[in-house]
Each structure stands twice: as structure tokens, then as C-alpha cells.
Scaffold this motif. Structure first.
Motif, mmCIF file in Angstrom:
data_model
loop_
_atom_site.group_PDB
_atom_site.id
_atom_site.type_symbol
_atom_site.label_atom_id
_atom_site.label_comp_id
_atom_site.label_asym_id
_atom_site.label_seq_id
_atom_site.Cartn_x
_atom_site.Cartn_y
_atom_site.Cartn_z
ATOM 1 N N VAL A 51 0.737 -0.991 0.341
ATOM 2 C CA VAL A 51 0.183 0.419 0.007
ATOM 3 C C VAL A 51 1.235 1.378 0.014
ATOM 4 C CG1 VAL A 51 -1.728 -0.447 0.586
ATOM 5 C CG2 VAL A 51 0.037 0.172 2.159
ATOM 6 N N SER A 52 2.188 0.898 0.440
ATOM 7 C CA SER A 52 2.940 2.421 0.120
ATOM 8 C C SER A 52 3.867 2.979 -0.706
ATOM 9 C CB SER A 52 4.507 2.043 1.014
ATOM 10 O OG SER A 52 4.736 1.635 0.421
ATOM 11 N N GLU A 53 3.729 3.846 -0.774
ATOM 12 C CA GLU A 53 3.971 4.877 -1.868
ATOM 13 C C GLU A 53 5.760 4.829 -2.851
ATOM 14 O OE1 GLU A 53 3.934 9.288 -1.171
ATOM 15 O OE2 GLU A 53 1.107 9.034 -1.315
ATOM 16 N N THR A 54 6.795 4.128 -1.799
ATOM 17 C CA THR A 54 8.319 3.574 -2.043
ATOM 18 C C THR A 54 7.800 1.800 -2.523
ATOM 19 O OG1 THR A 54 8.309 3.061 0.412
ATOM 20 C CG2 THR A 54 8.672 5.249 -0.373
ATOM 21 N N ALA A 55 7.583 1.141 -2.766
ATOM 22 C CA ALA A 55 7.271 0.086 -2.034
ATOM 23 C C ALA A 55 8.766 -0.835 -1.708
ATOM 24 C CB ALA A 55 7.706 -0.809 -4.567
ATOM 25 N N ARG A 56 8.940 -0.575 -0.521
ATOM 26 C CA ARG A 56 9.556 -0.709 0.149
ATOM 27 C C ARG A 56 9.474 -1.998 1.020
ATOM 28 N NH1 ARG A 56 13.628 4.573 2.221
ATOM 29 N NH2 ARG A 56 14.688 3.101 3.001
ATOM 30 N N PHE A 57 10.247 -3.126 1.844
ATOM 31 C CA PHE A 57 9.686 -4.067 2.296
ATOM 32 C C PHE A 57 10.458 -3.559 4.121
ATOM 33 C CE2 PHE A 57 10.711 -6.932 -1.633
ATOM 34 C CZ PHE A 57 8.519 -7.178 -1.497
ATOM 35 N N GLU A 58 9.639 -2.605 4.294
ATOM 36 C CA GLU A 58 10.272 -1.888 5.511
ATOM 37 C C GLU A 58 8.984 -2.271 6.335
ATOM 38 O OE1 GLU A 58 13.701 0.798 4.407
ATOM 39 O OE2 GLU A 58 11.682 1.937 4.957
ATOM 40 N N LYS A 59 9.092 -2.078 7.586
ATOM 41 C CA LYS A 59 7.684 -1.508 8.983
ATOM 42 C C LYS A 59 7.753 -0.634 9.745
ATOM 43 C CE LYS A 59 7.079 -5.122 11.894
ATOM 44 N NZ LYS A 59 6.511 -4.778 12.602
ATOM 45 N N TRP A 60 6.817 0.282 10.274
ATOM 46 C CA TRP A 60 7.371 0.741 11.597
ATOM 47 C C TRP A 60 5.713 0.548 12.295
ATOM 48 C CZ3 TRP A 60 4.669 4.993 13.643
ATOM 49 C CH2 TRP A 60 4.605 5.391 14.354
ATOM 50 N N SER A 61 5.444 0.949 13.425
ATOM 51 C CA SER A 61 4.266 0.474 14.021
ATOM 52 C C SER A 61 4.101 1.834 15.470
ATOM 53 C CB SER A 61 4.458 -0.986 14.452
ATOM 54 O OG SER A 61 2.990 -0.922 15.834
ATOM 55 N N PRO A 62 3.112 1.399 15.157
ATOM 56 C CA PRO A 62 2.796 3.195 16.882
ATOM 57 C C PRO A 62 3.247 2.578 18.327
ATOM 58 C CG PRO A 62 0.516 2.777 15.797
ATOM 59 C CD PRO A 62 1.751 1.686 14.624
ATOM 60 N N GLY A 63 2.466 1.035 18.049
ATOM 61 C CA GLY A 63 2.292 0.098 19.261
ATOM 62 C C GLY A 63 2.206 -1.126 18.831
ATOM 63 N N PRO A 64 2.179 -2.192 20.173
ATOM 64 C CA PRO A 64 2.304 -3.939 20.034
ATOM 65 C C PRO A 64 0.472 -4.083 19.483
ATOM 66 C CG PRO A 64 2.046 -2.491 22.384
ATOM 67 C CD PRO A 64 2.327 -1.582 21.551
ATOM 68 N N TRP A 65 -0.537 -3.060 18.998
ATOM 69 C CA TRP A 65 -2.414 -3.051 19.023
ATOM 70 C C TRP A 65 -2.100 -3.712 17.587
ATOM 71 C CZ3 TRP A 65 -4.361 0.939 16.428
ATOM 72 C CH2 TRP A 65 -3.787 1.662 16.082
ATOM 73 N N VAL A 66 -1.310 -2.589 16.453
ATOM 74 C CA VAL A 66 -1.616 -2.978 15.161
ATOM 75 C C VAL A 66 0.308 -3.420 14.952
ATOM 76 C CG1 VAL A 66 -0.393 -0.311 15.135
ATOM 77 C CG2 VAL A 66 -1.967 -1.874 13.244
ATOM 78 N N ASP A 67 -0.063 -3.935 13.688
ATOM 79 C CA ASP A 67 1.615 -4.601 13.168
ATOM 80 C C ASP A 67 2.549 -3.185 12.369
ATOM 81 O OD1 ASP A 67 1.466 -7.007 13.788
ATOM 82 O OD2 ASP A 67 0.157 -7.619 12.547
ATOM 83 N N ALA A 68 1.492 -3.143 11.350
ATOM 84 C CA ALA A 68 1.859 -1.904 10.649
ATOM 85 C C ALA A 68 1.524 -0.626 10.385
ATOM 86 C CB ALA A 68 3.130 -2.392 9.424
ATOM 87 N N LEU A 80 -2.059 -1.693 9.281
ATOM 88 C CA LEU A 80 -2.578 -2.730 8.989
ATOM 89 C C LEU A 80 -2.111 -3.759 9.750
ATOM 90 C CD1 LEU A 80 -0.862 -1.582 6.115
ATOM 91 C CD2 LEU A 80 -2.389 -3.042 5.656
ATOM 92 N N GLU A 81 -3.066 -4.629 10.540
ATOM 93 C CA GLU A 81 -2.975 -5.786 11.573
ATOM 94 C C GLU A 81 -2.858 -6.916 10.645
ATOM 95 O OE1 GLU A 81 -2.408 -7.492 15.215
ATOM 96 O OE2 GLU A 81 -1.751 -6.251 14.148
ATOM 97 N N VAL A 82 -1.948 -7.925 10.895
ATOM 98 C CA VAL A 82 -1.275 -8.980 9.319
ATOM 99 C C VAL A 82 -1.729 -10.405 10.902
ATOM 100 C CG1 VAL A 82 0.249 -9.941 7.829
ATOM 101 C CG2 VAL A 82 0.242 -7.486 8.726
ATOM 102 N N LYS A 83 -1.870 -11.312 9.861
ATOM 103 C CA LYS A 83 -2.107 -12.626 9.879
ATOM 104 C C LYS A 83 -2.219 -13.404 8.860
ATOM 105 C CE LYS A 83 -4.167 -10.852 13.570
ATOM 106 N NZ LYS A 83 -3.159 -10.903 15.532
ATOM 107 N N ASN A 118 -7.768 10.943 6.698
ATOM 108 C CA ASN A 118 -7.602 9.947 5.391
ATOM 109 C C ASN A 118 -6.701 8.791 5.623
ATOM 110 O OD1 ASN A 118 -5.485 11.449 6.613
ATOM 111 N ND2 ASN A 118 -4.122 11.362 5.139
ATOM 112 N N ARG A 119 -7.382 8.404 7.072
ATOM 113 C CA ARG A 119 -6.829 6.791 7.344
ATOM 114 C C ARG A 119 -7.986 6.069 7.129
ATOM 115 N NH1 ARG A 119 -2.164 8.704 12.252
ATOM 116 N NH2 ARG A 119 -1.678 10.523 11.577
ATOM 117 N N LEU A 120 -6.689 4.545 7.117
ATOM 118 C CA LEU A 120 -7.962 3.176 6.971
ATOM 119 C C LEU A 120 -7.173 2.433 7.814
ATOM 120 C CD1 LEU A 120 -7.836 2.597 3.141
ATOM 121 C CD2 LEU A 120 -9.552 4.073 4.687
ATOM 122 N N HIS A 121 -7.989 1.605 8.339
ATOM 123 C CA HIS A 121 -7.299 0.577 9.272
ATOM 124 C C HIS A 121 -8.314 -0.638 8.829
ATOM 125 C CE1 HIS A 121 -7.984 4.430 11.971
ATOM 126 N NE2 HIS A 121 -6.988 3.638 12.531
#
Length: 211
Positions: A51-68, A80-83, A118-121
Motif C-alpha cells: 500500500v505504500s508509495e515507496t514499495a520498500r519492504f520495511e515496517k514501522w508500528s506505533p504500538g503493539p496493537w497494530v503491526d504496521a 495494518l494488522e497482519v495475520k 485520510n486514515r484507514l484501518h
């Protein structure tokens, strides 16, 4: 809803195995390093690139409740919560996703806070198989968290190594597809099944972008 309106996924052809092929792509880092399966971290990196503009395989999360969290200065930002699950257990039963109640409810609470922005969950669900010791993607699906919540009927208590006893919802990937109205064949034959396509929530989010 009309399917002629594009969804949030911009690179549907990326797959779980593409992350493996990147340098250091299988090395987990961050929270849960000692216990997390590398494929889980790879799926989180994949979520960002989808979903990102950069297409880089990176991740950052604001906290343990969400993966990215994937920010976009000019477009739509995504939580994004990932299963992930294997397609079939040795018992010949379909693999199952586990949703942790505290994380799910925090994700929904954040969605309420940012409803008129402009934020989606979202959830990303990835199904894989093992081929010669290597995971290979069977299919994946991106869906608004609120749609997943619509189909959660019963929570159960499950013990977690670090979180203790918590509410969880467990569902086979086949049952989840059935609940969301996605055919198994479509899921397997489509690079990424994007259930944000045509949604009013996505169109509302686009109204708040600077683009």
C-alpha cells in the motif's frame, strides 16, 4: 458498491516469497524477536509494500496493537494488522487465523477517532503453503477492520506467553472467506483480493487527501 473504483492496494502482484528474496528479508526484528516466526515479519513487510508509495519492504508500528503503519504525505495512510496461516495443518484441517481481542478493539477505537480523515484501518490475511521448506503464498486479502468485526461472534480466553490470558477469535481461512463473500477460487487465483475496492470508507478518506 461499485467495483470500478480502485482499492487501496497499489502493488497487488507482490508476494510473500518476494520478501524472502530481499537482503536480510527473513531476519525478524523489533518486538517479539525471540519468539516471532520470520514469515510473520515478512508478511508485515509485505503489507507495507502493498500500500505504500515507496514499495520498500520495511515496517514501522506505533504500538503493539497494530503491526504496521504506512504514512502518506499526499495520499491515504494505513494502519495494518497482519495475520498469516498455513493452508492446511498436518491433521488435514484448514489453517486458522487468530485475532487478539485487545489489539482488535484498539484498532477499531483508532478507526473511530480517525473516521473523518485520510486514515484507514485494515487487516491483511495471508495464506501460505510449505514447499521444500520454504513458504509459498497461496493467496492474500486486504479488508477494512470493521468488516472483520461484523463477523466476530464469539470470543474465547487464550493464554499468551507475554500478554497473559486474553480474549481471542479464531477462524479458519476458508470460513473467513465464506463470511466475507469471497470465493476460494477467486482468492487463490487473484494476486491480492482487495475488499477496500469500491468502499464508501475509502472514497471518504480520499476526500481528505491533498492530491
Amino acid at each position: 458498491m461499485s467495483d470500478d473504483r480502485p482499492g487501496i492496494v497499489v502493488r497487488p502482484g507482490l508476494k510473500l516469497e518476494d520478501v524472502r528474496e530481499q537482503f536480510d528479508g527473513n531476519e525478524p526484528y523489533g518486538r517479539g524477536r525471540e519468539t516471532a516466526a520470520p514469515r510473520g515479519y515478512n508478511a508485515e513487510r509485505l503489507a507495507t509494500a502493498l500500500v505504500s508509495e515507496t514499495a520498500r519492504f520495511e515496517k514501522w508500528s506505533p504500538g503493539p496493537w497494530v503491526d504496521a503503519f504506512v504514512p502518506s504525505p499526499s495520499g491515504i495512510s494505513c494502519y495494518l494488522e497482519v495475520k498469516t496461516t498455513i493452508d492446511q495443518y498436518p491433521s488435514q484441517t484448514p489453517g486458522r487465523f487468530r485475532i487478539w481481542g485487545p489489539h482488535h478493539h484498539r484498532l477499531l477505537a483508532s478507526a473511530d477517532v480517525y473516521e473523518d480523515t485520510n486514515r484507514l484501518h485494515l487487516y491483511l490475511f495471508v495464506v501460505y503453503t510449505i514447499d521444500s521448506g520454504i513458504e509459498r503464498e497461496i493467496g492474500k486479502l486486504v479488508v477494512p477492520a470493521i468488516r472483520v468485526d461484523d463477523h466476530i461472534d464469539t470470543w474465547a480466553l487464550t493464554d499468551h506467553d507475554t500478554m497473559g490470558e486474553q480474549l481471542t477469535y479464531t477462524v479458519s481461512w476458508r470460513a473467513l472467506l465464506d463470511a466475507l463473500g469471497v470465493s476460494h477460487t477467486e482468492f487463490i487465483d487473484t494476486d491480492t483480493t482487495d475488499l477496500t475496492a469500491g468502499s464508501d470508507r475509502l472514497q471518504d478518506a480520499r476526500k481528505h487527501t491533498d492530491a
